[in-house]
Motif scaffolding. Structure first.
Motif, PDB file in Angstrom:
ATOM      1  N   TYR A 247      39.848  46.416  94.623  1.00  0.00           N
ATOM      2  CA  TYR A 247      39.267  45.221  95.235  1.00  0.00           C
ATOM      3  C   TYR A 247      38.846  45.492  96.681  1.00  0.00           C
ATOM      4  N   ASN A 248      39.696  46.207  97.427  1.00  0.00           N
ATOM      5  CA  ASN A 248      39.354  46.510  98.816  1.00  0.00           C
ATOM      6  C   ASN A 248      38.133  47.411  98.909  1.00  0.00           C
ATOM      7  N   ALA A 249      37.971  48.300  97.934  1.00  0.00           N
ATOM      8  CA  ALA A 249      36.805  49.176  97.948  1.00  0.00           C
ATOM      9  C   ALA A 249      35.515  48.371  97.879  1.00  0.00           C
ATOM     10  N   GLU A 250      35.506  47.309  97.077  1.00  0.00           N
ATOM     11  CA  GLU A 250      34.317  46.465  97.001  1.00  0.00           C
ATOM     12  C   GLU A 250      34.092  45.698  98.297  1.00  0.00           C
ATOM     13  N   LEU A 251      35.184  45.292  98.954  1.00  0.00           N
ATOM     14  CA  LEU A 251      35.030  44.650 100.256  1.00  0.00           C
ATOM     15  C   LEU A 251      34.453  45.615 101.283  1.00  0.00           C
ATOM     16  N   TYR A 252      34.964  46.844 101.282  1.00  0.00           N
ATOM     17  CA  TYR A 252      34.436  47.851 102.200  1.00  0.00           C
ATOM     18  C   TYR A 252      32.953  48.118 101.911  1.00  0.00           C
ATOM     19  N   ARG A 253      32.619  48.217 100.638  1.00  0.00           N
ATOM     20  CA  ARG A 253      31.216  48.490 100.291  1.00  0.00           C
ATOM     21  C   ARG A 253      30.303  47.363 100.754  1.00  0.00           C
ATOM     22  N   ALA A 254      30.743  46.115 100.561  1.00  0.00           N
ATOM     23  CA  ALA A 254      29.946  44.991 101.032  1.00  0.00           C
ATOM     24  C   ALA A 254      29.806  45.008 102.551  1.00  0.00           C
ATOM     25  N   GLY A 255      30.902  45.385 103.246  1.00  0.00           N
ATOM     26  CA  GLY A 255      30.821  45.461 104.698  1.00  0.00           C
ATOM     27  C   GLY A 255      29.908  46.561 105.180  1.00  0.00           C
ATOM     28  N   ILE A 256      29.936  47.710 104.498  1.00  0.00           N
ATOM     29  CA  ILE A 256      29.044  48.818 104.880  1.00  0.00           C
ATOM     30  C   ILE A 256      27.591  48.439 104.641  1.00  0.00           C
ATOM     31  N   GLU A 257      27.315  47.816 103.501  1.00  0.00           N
ATOM     32  CA  GLU A 257      25.938  47.460 103.182  1.00  0.00           C
ATOM     33  C   GLU A 257      25.426  46.308 104.032  1.00  0.00           C
ATOM     34  N   SER A 258      26.324  45.567 104.696  1.00  0.00           N
ATOM     35  CA  SER A 258      25.877  44.484 105.563  1.00  0.00           C
ATOM     36  C   SER A 258      25.336  44.983 106.894  1.00  0.00           C
ATOM     37  N   ILE A 259      25.586  46.252 107.234  1.00  0.00           N
ATOM     38  CA  ILE A 259      25.083  46.827 108.484  1.00  0.00           C
ATOM     39  C   ILE A 259      23.630  47.246 108.288  1.00  0.00           C
ATOM     40  N   ASN A 260      22.805  46.898 109.237  1.00  0.00           N
ATOM     41  CA  ASN A 260      21.389  47.248 109.158  1.00  0.00           C
ATOM     42  C   ASN A 260      21.220  48.765 109.084  1.00  0.00           C
ATOM     43  N   PRO A 261      20.506  49.287 108.081  1.00  0.00           N
ATOM     44  CA  PRO A 261      20.316  50.748 107.981  1.00  0.00           C
ATOM     45  C   PRO A 261      19.622  51.345 109.193  1.00  0.00           C
ATOM     46  N   GLY A 262      18.884  50.510 109.912  1.00  0.00           N
ATOM     47  CA  GLY A 262      18.215  51.029 111.104  1.00  0.00           C
ATOM     48  C   GLY A 262      19.186  51.537 112.147  1.00  0.00           C
ATOM     49  N   ILE A 282      29.300  52.410 111.960  1.00  0.00           N
ATOM     50  CA  ILE A 282      29.433  51.590 110.753  1.00  0.00           C
ATOM     51  C   ILE A 282      30.814  50.946 110.661  1.00  0.00           C
ATOM     52  N   LEU A 283      31.868  51.756 110.745  1.00  0.00           N
ATOM     53  CA  LEU A 283      33.216  51.237 110.492  1.00  0.00           C
ATOM     54  C   LEU A 283      33.656  50.146 111.470  1.00  0.00           C
ATOM     55  N   PRO A 284      33.388  50.249 112.787  1.00  0.00           N
ATOM     56  CA  PRO A 284      33.812  49.141 113.665  1.00  0.00           C
ATOM     57  C   PRO A 284      33.148  47.810 113.317  1.00  0.00           C
ATOM     58  N   GLN A 285      31.849  47.839 113.015  1.00  0.00           N
ATOM     59  CA  GLN A 285      31.182  46.599 112.646  1.00  0.00           C
ATOM     60  C   GLN A 285      31.646  46.101 111.281  1.00  0.00           C
ATOM     61  N   MET A 286      31.861  47.036 110.365  1.00  0.00           N
ATOM     62  CA  MET A 286      32.327  46.648 109.036  1.00  0.00           C
ATOM     63  C   MET A 286      33.698  45.982 109.109  1.00  0.00           C
ATOM     64  N   ALA A 287      34.592  46.528 109.924  1.00  0.00           N
ATOM     65  CA  ALA A 287      35.935  45.958 110.041  1.00  0.00           C
ATOM     66  C   ALA A 287      35.873  44.521 110.542  1.00  0.00           C
ATOM     67  N   ARG A 288      34.974  44.249 111.466  1.00  0.00           N
ATOM     68  CA  ARG A 288      34.847  42.881 111.968  1.00  0.00           C
ATOM     69  C   ARG A 288      34.273  41.951 110.915  1.00  0.00           C
ATOM     70  N   ASN A 289      33.365  42.436 110.106  1.00  0.00           N
ATOM     71  CA  ASN A 289      32.730  41.584 109.103  1.00  0.00           C
ATOM     72  C   ASN A 289      33.653  41.254 107.935  1.00  0.00           C
ATOM     73  N   ILE A 290      34.544  42.172 107.581  1.00  0.00           N
ATOM     74  CA  ILE A 290      35.361  41.962 106.384  1.00  0.00           C
ATOM     75  C   ILE A 290      36.789  41.557 106.734  1.00  0.00           C
ATOM     76  N   ALA A 291      37.075  41.248 107.985  1.00  0.00           N
ATOM     77  CA  ALA A 291      38.453  40.912 108.366  1.00  0.00           C
ATOM     78  C   ALA A 291      38.957  39.694 107.604  1.00  0.00           C
ATOM     79  N   ALA A 292      38.129  38.655 107.523  1.00  0.00           N
ATOM     80  CA  ALA A 292      38.569  37.432 106.846  1.00  0.00           C
ATOM     81  C   ALA A 292      38.762  37.640 105.339  1.00  0.00           C
ATOM     82  N   PRO A 293      37.786  38.191 104.606  1.00  0.00           N
ATOM     83  CA  PRO A 293      38.032  38.405 103.174  1.00  0.00           C
ATOM     84  C   PRO A 293      39.139  39.411 102.890  1.00  0.00           C
ATOM     85  N   MET A 294      39.339  40.390 103.768  1.00  0.00           N
ATOM     86  CA  MET A 294      40.439  41.327 103.566  1.00  0.00           C
ATOM     87  C   MET A 294      41.784  40.620 103.691  1.00  0.00           C
ATOM     88  N   LEU A 295      41.885  39.695 104.643  1.00  0.00           N
ATOM     89  CA  LEU A 295      43.127  38.937 104.784  1.00  0.00           C
ATOM     90  C   LEU A 295      43.335  38.022 103.583  1.00  0.00           C
TER      91      LEU A 295
END
Length: 365
Positions: A247-262, A282-295
């Motif tokens: 389940y966490n892997a899917e959260l991480y994937r969603a967080g990674i894909e939410s970052i602009n590829p640019g 990638i990882l610092p922004q991803m951690a901020r985006n998925i903090a709530a669903p991870m909790l």
């Protein structure tokens, strides 16, 4: 200067010739009727509840009739008064005041509906608990049994806390590995991507209780020196980590894909390696985006720790079940429910705060 109409045509009407009649305000009859019916139902339920709980007639009348009617009747009477005032204003051609009064009447009627509905639901639940000489209350909410088992349940809860924390750490680490493995680019990493996807799909589909049973009972039967000599708590941690890492892997994937590829392209053009881009961009922004669903996922993991009862680990639920079997009463299990609710509610409110802050940051408010 008077405008002359062309020969054979009528002159267009002037503003003084037009009689303007505005549209009437929206009717409030349906709101008022529904609010009155629901308030009457709520007051009746309150009186029935008072008849069960209170013995004195004067106290029963006060708590079951006077107070509910006063509390429920105030917004309802306010809605009726404002509706009548709106009709009077309309008859006096005070159209703005009439519309304002009608809107205020609807709001008061909706307030009455909400209050009466809440009181009716609470009264129905209370009637279910205390009816039949309080059979439900004695079975599930017996204060004596709950108090006697509470401290032993709290001590056993430490097992649940250990399992939850250990499984969450492992699930976060392994879930990140799975997410990165699924995101690896190029044809050469296709087997790694396929293996990561297969693991995520399989372990998201296996029920946690089944996996706990297989790991805790199956690994000791293998008699492999490294795998079969562990403790049941360690096996339970591993089993839950195997499930929640998917389940966490899917959260991480969603967080990674939410970052602009640019951003990745810009970082690579500045000379950063792919590893540095993942680590510093990638990882610092991803951690901020998925903090709530991870909790939120962690809250679900905490509740699933009660499943270790199937392998004989004495956690909070197991301790409560022992008391229930001895007392022939389920109040100890209710105490476990209360403990878990008290633990998860602050975390849930914190999730709401994180979501609200994230939404405000995205909208710039």
């Amino acid at each position: 200067m008077k405008v002359q109409a062309p020969e054979g045509r009528e002159a267009p009407p002037t503003p003084s010739d037009i009689s303007f009649t505005p549209t009437r305000p929206l009717p409030t009859t349906a709101y008022l009727t529904a609010a009155a019916i629901l308030a009457l139902l709520a007051a009746t339920l309150c009186y029935q509840l008072a008849a069960i709980l209170v013995t004195g007639s004067a106290t029963r009348l006060l708590l079951g009739a006077v107070l509910p009617i006063a509390a429920l009747g105030w917004p309802l009477s306010l809605a009726y008064r404002r509706s009548r005032q709106s009709q009077q204003d309309w008859a006096a051609r005070r159209y703005v005041e009439a519309r304002t009064g009608a809107a205020s009447s609807r709001n008061a009627a909706i307030t009455s509906l909400g209050l009466s509905g809440c009181v009716a639901i609470v009264a129905v639940l209370a009637l279910m608990v205390f009816t039949n000489d309080g059979a439900v209350q004695k079975t599930f909410f017996n204060g004596e049994y709950m108090t006697r088992s509470f401290f032993d349940i709290l001590r056993a809860l430490w097992i649940n806390v250990q399992i939850a924390l250990g499984a969450q750490v492992l699930a976060m680490v392994f879930g990140l590995v799975l997410a990165i493995g699924r995101q690896l680019p190029g044809r050469g990493f296709r087997p790694v991507r396929a293996l990561s996807i297969a693991y995520i799909d399989v372990f998201r589909g296996i029920p946690s209780v089944v996996l706990i049973y297989l790991v805790c009972y199956g690994l000791p039967l293998t008699e492999v020196p490294f795998l079969s000599g562990g403790f049941l708590i360690v096996y339970a941690i591993v089993a839950l980590a195997m499930t929640y890492s998917a389940y966490n892997a899917e959260l991480y994937r969603a967080g990674i894909e939410s970052i602009n590829p640019g951003q990745s392209s810009a970082a690579l053009s500045m000379g950063l390696t792919q590893t540095d881009v993942m680590r510093f961009v990638i990882l610092p922004q991803m951690a901020r985006n998925i903090a709530a669903p991870m909790l939120s996922t962690f809250i679900g993991l905490q509740k699933d720790t009660a499943l270790v009862i199937v392998v004989g680990i004495i956690d909070a639920f197991s301790q409560a079940k022992i008391y229930s079997a001895n007392d022939f009463n389920l109040s100890a299990v209710t105490a476990v429910c209360i403990v878990f609710v008290l633990i998860t509610i602050p975390q849930t409110r914190f999730v709401d705060y994180l979501l609200a802050r994230s939404g405000a940051r995205k909208t710039g408010v």
